[in-house]
Design an enzyme around this catalytic site. Structure first.
Site, PDB file in Angstrom:
ATOM      1  CG  HIS A 156      -1.724   1.193   1.462  1.00 58.20           C
ATOM      2  ND1 HIS A 156      -3.100   1.202   1.376  1.00 58.20           N
ATOM      3  CD2 HIS A 156      -1.376   2.475   1.802  1.00 58.20           C
ATOM      4  CE1 HIS A 156      -3.550   2.410   1.636  1.00 58.20           C
ATOM      5  NE2 HIS A 156      -2.530   3.205   1.900  1.00 58.20           N
ATOM      6  CD  GLU A 157       1.564   3.620   3.638  1.00 61.65           C
ATOM      7  OE1 GLU A 157       1.852   4.670   3.023  1.00 61.65           O
ATOM      8  OE2 GLU A 157       0.514   3.490   4.281  1.00 61.65           O
TER       9      GLU A 157
ATOM     10  CG  HIS B  43       0.414   6.005  -0.872  1.00 61.87           C
ATOM     11  ND1 HIS B  43      -0.684   6.488  -1.543  1.00 61.87           N
ATOM     12  CD2 HIS B  43      -0.063   5.466   0.292  1.00 61.87           C
ATOM     13  CE1 HIS B  43      -1.775   6.245  -0.841  1.00 61.87           C
ATOM     14  NE2 HIS B  43      -1.422   5.622   0.276  1.00 61.87           N
TER      15      HIS B  43
END
Length: 262
Positions: A64-65, A68
Site C-alpha cells: 500500500h505504502e 504511494h
C-alpha cells in the site's frame, strides 16, 4: 558527449534505494511459511491463522505504502527514494500510533484493517494535480486489488484442497483488505480519499482541510464506534464482498481462528 550510467546507480540514485529490504523479504517468507503450515494443518490452527494473517497484512501494508511512493517518484518527488520508501521496508513507513498501536488494536478487537503507514510526499515537487490525486488513489486501490486476488480461489471454485483453516484465514485476510480500501476511500481530511480531493480544492478549503487532517483518521475511527455507522460500514463491506465472491461465513470462521486466545 554522452556518458553511460553508473552500474551501481539508477536515475542518479543507488540501486539499494529500489531493492526490497531484507526485513520485507523476511516477512514475505514468514507469510509463505505460515500459509504452508495453515494449508497442511501443521500445529495449532489458530496460531497458524494468526501468523498467516498478521504477516499477510504486514506485506499488504508495505505494498500500500510502496504504491504511494512509486507514483510520487514517477510524479516528480525523488526524495521518496532517498527516504527508503521504495524498499518496501515497513520500518520506513512507521508511525508509532498510526502504524503500530491502532492497527493492532483494531485487528485484535474489531477485525478491521487499518493501513497505518506513512509516506511523506513533497507535493510541491509533483508535476500535476492529477498525479497528486493519483498518489493518494493508488494506496487503497492496491488493497482492493489484493482483495480481489485473494478472493479469486473462492470465485473460481478452487477452494477444495488443503486444511479448511487455510481458506478461513485467506477469507479473513481478503476481508481486511476490503475494510482497509473502503476506509481509506472515505473523503475525509487525513485519509487517502480526502487527500485525493485536496489538489482540486480552493485555497480556503485547503486551509480548513489542513487544520482537520492531523485528526482525520482518529475522527473516522471514532465514527465507527457509532452502532449505526458501524452497521452501515460492515453492510457495505459484506455487500462488496458478495459481489466479488467472498464467502462471509468463512470470514467469521477466520476471525474466530485469528483470535485464538478467546
Amino acid at each position: 558527449m554522452a556518458f553511460g550510467r553508473s552500474p551501481g546507480r539508477v536515475g542518479g540514485l543507488p540501486r539499494e534505494a529500489f531493492r526490497p529490504s531484507a526485513l520485507f523479504l523476511g516477512i514475505l517468507a514468514a507469510f509463505v511459511i505460515s500459509g504452508w503450515l495453515t494449508w497442511t494443518g501443521f500445529g495449532d490452527p489458530g496460531i497458524d491463522v494468526f501468523l498467516f494473517v498478521v504477516t499477510g497484512w504486514t506485506v499488504s501494508l508495505c505494498l500500500h505504502e510502496y504504491a504511494h511512493a512509486l507514483v510520487a517518484f514517477k510524479g516528480g518527488d525523488h526524495d521518496v527514494a532517498h527516504r527508503g520508501y521504495l524498499t518496501l521496508d515497513p520500518l520506513k513507513y512507521a508511525h508509532p500510533l498510526l502504524s503500530i498501536v491502532l492497527p493492532v488494536v483494531f485487528l485484535l478487537i474489531g477485525g478491521i484493517g487499518l493501513p497505518g503507514g506513512a509516506v511523506w510526499v513533497n507535493h510541491a515537487a509533483i508535476r500535476s494535480r492529477f498525479m497528486d490525486s493519483l498518489i493518494s488513489f493508488v494506496g487503497p486501490a492496491t488493497n482492493m486489488v489484493l482483495a480481489v486476488v485473494l478472493v479469486l480461489p473462492f470465485a473460481l471454485g478452487l477452494d477444495n484442497g488443503g486444511d479448511p483453516a487455510f481458506w478461513a484465514g485467506l477469507a479473513f485476510l481478503a476481508f481486511l483488505q476490503l475494510t482497509a480500501s473502503i476506509l481509506n476511500f472515505v473523503p475525509m481530511p487525513g485519509v487517502d480519499g480526502g487527500n485525493l480531493l485536496f489538489p482540486w480544492l480552493s485555497p480556503q478549503w485547503q486551509r480548513g482541510f489542513n487544520h482537520v487532517a492531523p485528526y482525520g483518521m482518529l475522527l473516522l475511527i471514532a465514527l465507527l464506534w457509532s452502532p449505526v455507522i458501524n452497521d452501515w460500514f460492515f453492510t457495505v463491506v459484506l455487500g462488496i464482498g458478495d459481489v466479488i465472491g467472498l464467502p462471509d461465513s468463512l470470514v467469521g470462521r477466520g476471525l474466530g481462528l485469528f483470535r485464538f486466545w478467546s
